[in-house]
Design a protein around this motif. Structure first.
Motif, PDB file in Angstrom:
ATOM      1  N   PHE A 146       1.074  -0.863   0.240  1.00  0.00           N
ATOM      2  CA  PHE A 146       0.138  -0.309   0.424  1.00  0.00           C
ATOM      3  C   PHE A 146       0.988   1.150  -0.052  1.00  0.00           C
ATOM      4  O   PHE A 146       2.016   1.304   0.581  1.00  0.00           O
ATOM      5  N   PRO A 147       0.885   2.213  -0.306  1.00  0.00           N
ATOM      6  CA  PRO A 147       1.105   3.638  -0.462  1.00  0.00           C
ATOM      7  C   PRO A 147       1.497   3.840   0.956  1.00  0.00           C
ATOM      8  O   PRO A 147       0.595   3.689   1.788  1.00  0.00           O
ATOM      9  N   GLY A 148       2.426   4.645   0.878  1.00  0.00           N
ATOM     10  CA  GLY A 148       2.957   5.441   2.503  1.00  0.00           C
ATOM     11  C   GLY A 148       1.908   7.121   2.021  1.00  0.00           C
ATOM     12  O   GLY A 148       1.551   7.027   1.272  1.00  0.00           O
ATOM     13  N   ARG A 149       2.610   7.591   3.279  1.00  0.00           N
ATOM     14  CA  ARG A 149       1.605   8.739   3.677  1.00  0.00           C
ATOM     15  C   ARG A 149       1.890   9.468   2.690  1.00  0.00           C
ATOM     16  O   ARG A 149       0.010  10.586   2.135  1.00  0.00           O
ATOM     17  N   ALA A 150       2.985   9.538   2.636  1.00  0.00           N
ATOM     18  CA  ALA A 150       3.353  10.877   1.144  1.00  0.00           C
ATOM     19  C   ALA A 150       3.145   9.825  -0.545  1.00  0.00           C
ATOM     20  O   ALA A 150       3.179  11.481  -1.140  1.00  0.00           O
ATOM     21  N   GLY A 151       2.249   9.176  -0.218  1.00  0.00           N
ATOM     22  CA  GLY A 151       1.977   8.836  -1.227  1.00  0.00           C
ATOM     23  C   GLY A 151       0.732   8.943  -1.977  1.00  0.00           C
ATOM     24  O   GLY A 151      -0.232   9.446  -1.130  1.00  0.00           O
ATOM     25  N   ARG A 152       0.007   9.120  -3.509  1.00  0.00           N
ATOM     26  CA  ARG A 152      -1.182  10.019  -3.744  1.00  0.00           C
ATOM     27  C   ARG A 152      -1.649   7.897  -3.699  1.00  0.00           C
ATOM     28  O   ARG A 152      -0.879   6.953  -3.698  1.00  0.00           O
ATOM     29  N   LEU A 153      -3.833   8.164  -4.277  1.00  0.00           N
ATOM     30  CA  LEU A 153      -3.477   7.232  -4.795  1.00  0.00           C
ATOM     31  C   LEU A 153      -3.968   6.396  -3.468  1.00  0.00           C
ATOM     32  O   LEU A 153      -3.681   4.503  -4.014  1.00  0.00           O
ATOM     33  N   ARG A 154      -4.372   6.322  -2.450  1.00  0.00           N
ATOM     34  CA  ARG A 154      -4.007   5.713  -0.842  1.00  0.00           C
ATOM     35  C   ARG A 154      -5.496   6.455   0.127  1.00  0.00           C
ATOM     36  O   ARG A 154      -6.315   6.887  -0.661  1.00  0.00           O
ATOM     37  N   ALA A 155      -5.716   5.208   0.769  1.00  0.00           N
ATOM     38  CA  ALA A 155      -6.790   5.385   1.765  1.00  0.00           C
ATOM     39  C   ALA A 155      -6.771   6.932   2.621  1.00  0.00           C
ATOM     40  O   ALA A 155      -5.376   6.736   2.598  1.00  0.00           O
ATOM     41  N   GLY A 156      -7.873   7.342   2.823  1.00  0.00           N
ATOM     42  CA  GLY A 156      -7.146   7.981   3.822  1.00  0.00           C
ATOM     43  C   GLY A 156      -6.606   7.856   4.763  1.00  0.00           C
ATOM     44  O   GLY A 156      -5.774   9.112   5.576  1.00  0.00           O
ATOM     45  N   ARG A 157      -6.976   6.917   5.697  1.00  0.00           N
ATOM     46  CA  ARG A 157      -6.187   6.726   6.142  1.00  0.00           C
ATOM     47  C   ARG A 157      -4.528   5.830   6.339  1.00  0.00           C
ATOM     48  O   ARG A 157      -4.879   5.028   5.402  1.00  0.00           O
ATOM     49  N   PRO A 158      -3.372   5.931   7.112  1.00  0.00           N
ATOM     50  CA  PRO A 158      -2.353   5.036   6.514  1.00  0.00           C
ATOM     51  C   PRO A 158      -2.966   3.816   6.824  1.00  0.00           C
ATOM     52  O   PRO A 158      -3.387   3.242   8.148  1.00  0.00           O
ATOM     53  N   ILE A 159      -2.173   2.677   6.229  1.00  0.00           N
ATOM     54  CA  ILE A 159      -2.564   1.272   6.577  1.00  0.00           C
ATOM     55  C   ILE A 159      -1.034   0.960   7.265  1.00  0.00           C
ATOM     56  O   ILE A 159      -0.337   0.620   6.385  1.00  0.00           O
ATOM     57  N   GLU A 160      -1.193  -0.005   8.019  1.00  0.00           N
ATOM     58  CA  GLU A 160      -0.345  -0.693   9.520  1.00  0.00           C
ATOM     59  C   GLU A 160       0.526  -1.464   8.096  1.00  0.00           C
ATOM     60  O   GLU A 160       0.159  -2.158   7.036  1.00  0.00           O
TER      61      GLU A 160
END
Lengths: 291, 409
Positions: free
Chosen positions: B171-185
């Motif tokens: 999954f993309p990290g915090r700075a990445g686009r195309l990600r969920a609103g919350r960070p994924i562990e």
């Protein structure tokens, strides 16, 4: 220009050749003599029969050429394709090819692409059928996907070249109607000139005019006419070599497109016949492990 | 995983040492950049990114009917540390032979498998995990450790898979686009006590009968598609930083895929029944999902050498608004134009429309060879319409333009 199809068919039958052999027994002896002599160009015709129409003669020549190619079993070869546009810019394709003869049906064949590098490892498997649609599968190595594709694109370009898929697949006798046109000199040889009309509506051609030498029935030249009847392309074949004392293969095939000025040269090398290929090398499973 | 790599490396060294007949390198190296013109929906997301990806393959024959293949992948991404990653796509020993009138093939190690007939997504394809950070449309897959035995004959192709290790989806990290609103562990939870070491099984029977190619598949084991549970971060415990933790259930899946290939049209279908997975509400719900597709190719378009392929696919999930998939009732229509020129120019345009929600996205792509080794790709995926009720809503501001330059060797 060549006469169109209808006129060719209506033309009176060629005068019978006096040196033709009329009795089957004599004919059989003649074939035997031919086989023993091997490189015999003695006579300008192959078992010509009396009162043959141009259609019958064309068909007989095609059947004879096909019969002589029967029994090759299998072969592998390497191929380099040089594409030249009308400005002379070149681009090179490299691929490997193997084919297995199938009794009573079309051949099974496999192309594996080595160049251009972005399609390296892509492979095309064809199970050809006589008078039925071929089965074709494409292997895409990046996805490790085998995709069944429609063999309907017969007239489409093969790898961006002047050869279409149709030009790349071996002709089956049953897929054309024939009309013998004339004999004429071709280089040091004498050639029969025959018109072939594809029966398949999906063919990109309305007709082909084919030059075959009278001794070995090798094809030396082919003029290809598009669906509108224009002379679209000309194929010339050179550097013939004989394998297993029977099977002739051209080392070079040049296709020139008269409408665009572009051309493609196919150089075939490393022919190896009867390498014990079997059915198992022409399956979807084998396609996935192609290198 | 590390063990597999070590074994593969050893096998390759052994192959090299014994003077293998064939030992060759091939592969791709790409330089890629993406630009996201819209301001991000979430804090920390970047407007652009650049990086490279290398995917070389080393192949060696180790016997007359045995070979070793090793394909590592490394991506560097300037914006997203999670997208910067390394994977072993392939590291397997392949051997094959005959067994009476049948043929067998055995692959041991890390490999990728493709099942299915559709273009946008493949429901039946459950062996490999998605490498989601790579590309939202291409959907490449992570390497999967497996023992893969194939037996084939006139009667069809039977395959069985033993899958001893589960890969987590990327999954993309915090700075990445195309990600969920919350960070994924990054660490996942599992239904099975054996966690990622649960041994999964898969089988497939496929056959081509005339114009029909079909496959029947079964899978028992850890789901490749995670459910997300809300989790508090270890520290500091602030609500804003709440995370999603991927949770992988034990599932059973039965699938069928088929393609009928006629001279002009391809008819495609994929359908699955999945048992044991949780729905969007967090309850276990058995469900069916299907894809129906049509493909039509027009050759020699307008008297040129170009071929146009038109494609329509309907993706359906019978859970409706409880579906965990973004394709619960979506129509994908695409055109693929192959110019058949020396440069191998290809243009693809596709529109994905959600038939239930007001979501629409456009995908366009142009690919062209620059020389025998270099090729270029320009693409865009643009959200035309976003709907807060749709699972794609978190990506509403992530339309992008991407450019890539690839060296193949």
């Amino acid at each position: 220009m060549l006469p169109d199809r209808r006129r060719a068919a209506d033309r009176p039958v060629e005068p019978r050749r006096r040196n033709g052999l009329s009795s089957p027994r004599q004919g059989a002896r003649r074939v035997l003599a031919f086989c023993l002599a091997c490189a015999c160009f003695a006579s300008a015709d192959v078992r010509a029969q009396d009162d043959e129409t141009p259609q019958e003669k064309g068909l007989r020549l095609a059947q004879e050429a096909s019969a002589r190619n029967d029994g090759f079993g299998d072969f592998t070869a390497a191929m380099t394709m040089v594409l030249r546009d009308r400005h002379g810019r070149e681009s090179v394709r490299q691929m490997r090819f193997k084919v297995l003869e199938v009794a009573e049906d079309g051949d099974k064949s496999l192309f594996v692409f080595d160049q251009p590098r972005d399609v390296q490892g892509t492979a095309l498997l064809t199970h050809a059928h006589i008078n039925a649609q071929d089965d074709q599968w494409l292997y895409l190595p990046a996805l490790k996907r085998v995709k069944r594709i429609s063999a309907g694109r017969r007239s489409g370009s093969f790898m961006g070249s002047e050869f279409s898929y149709e030009d790349m697949s071996p002709p089956e006798v049953e897929e054309y109607t024939y009309a013998y046109l004339r004999d004429e000199a071709c280089g040091d040889l004498t050639c029969t000139v025959t018109e072939q009309v594809p029966l398949d509506e999906k063919s990109g051609y309305s007709r082909k005019v084919v030059w075959q030498d009278t001794g070995e029935l090798r094809t030396w030249k082919m003029e290809l006419y598009d669906r509108k009847g224009s002379h679209l392309k000309t194929l010339t074949l050179e550097n013939y070599r004989q394998y297993l004392d029977q099977y002739w293969r051209a080392g070079r095939q040049t296709m020139v497109n008269h409408l665009t000025g572009a051309s493609t040269v196919l150089e075939w090398t490393d022919f190896q016949f009867r390498t014990n290929l079997d059915d198992g090398e022409f399956t979807q499973t084998a396609l996935r492990r192609v290198r | 995983m590390r063990l597999v790599v070590a074994l593969a490396t050893l096998a390759i060294l052994a192959a090299a040492g014994t003077g293998a007949d064939v030992l060759d390198w091939s592969g791709d190296v790409s330089v890629q950049t993406r630009w996201y013109p819209e301001s991000p929906a979430f804090e920390g997301q970047r407007a652009g990114t650049a990086g490279f990806v290398a995917e070389p393959t080393l192949y060696a024959d180790v016997g007359p009917r045995a070979s070793v293949t090793f394909t590592p992948l490394h991506r560097y991404d300037s914006a997203d540390s999670h997208r910067t990653h390394t994977d072993v796509r392939e590291a397997y020993l392949l051997t094959h032979g005959d067994w009476g009138d049948n043929a067998w093939e055995l692959r041991v190690g890390v490999d990728r498998v493709f099942w299915g007939v559709a273009e946008l997504n493949n429901l039946v394809d459950v062996v490999n995990q998605l490498d989601l950070v790579e590309h939202p449309r291409d959907r490449p897959k992570l390497g999967q450790p497996m023992v893969h035995l194939t037996v084939s004959g006139d009667w069809g192709i039977a395959e069985s898979f033993l899958l001893p290790y589960h890969r987590n989806r990327t999954f993309p990290g915090r700075a990445g686009r195309l990600r969920a609103g919350r960070p994924i562990e990054e660490d996942a939870l599992y239904e099975s006590g054996a966690e990622e070491r649960h041994v999964d099984f898969a089988v497939r029977f496929s056959h081509a009968v005339g114009a029909l190619d079909f496959g029947l598949t079964g899978f028992v084991g850890t789901s490749r598609e995670p459910f997300f549970v809300a989790g508090a971060p270890s520290a500091p415990p602030s609500a804003r930083d709440a995370r999603w933790i991927p949770y992988y259930e034990q599932i059973r899946q039965f699938g069928i895929d088929a393609q009928l290939t006629t001279e002009g049209w391809l008819y495609k279908v994929e359908a699955i029944r999945r048992e044991g997975a949780r729905n969007l509400l967090g309850r276990e719900e058995d469900y069916h999902a299907s894809i129906v597709g049509l493909e039509r190719s027009l050759y020699g378009l307008f008297g040129t050498g170009a071929d146009l392929t038109l494609l329509a696919e309907w993706h359906y999930d019978d859970r409706g608004h409880r579906a965990t998939s973004v394709w619960q009732n979506d129509l994908f229509i695409a055109g693929f134009l192959a110019f058949n020129d020396v440069r191998g120019t290809e243009f693809v345009a596709g529109i994905l429309s959600d038939l239930r929600h007001d979501y629409r996205a456009l995908n366009m792509e142009l690919k062209r060879r620059l020389s025998d080794s270099w090729s270029a790709r320009v693409e865009t995926i643009a959200t035309l319409s976003a709907d807060p009720r749709d699972l794609t809503y978190d990506g509403r501001r992530d339309s992008f333009v991407g450019v890539g330059l690839t060296l193949s060797f």
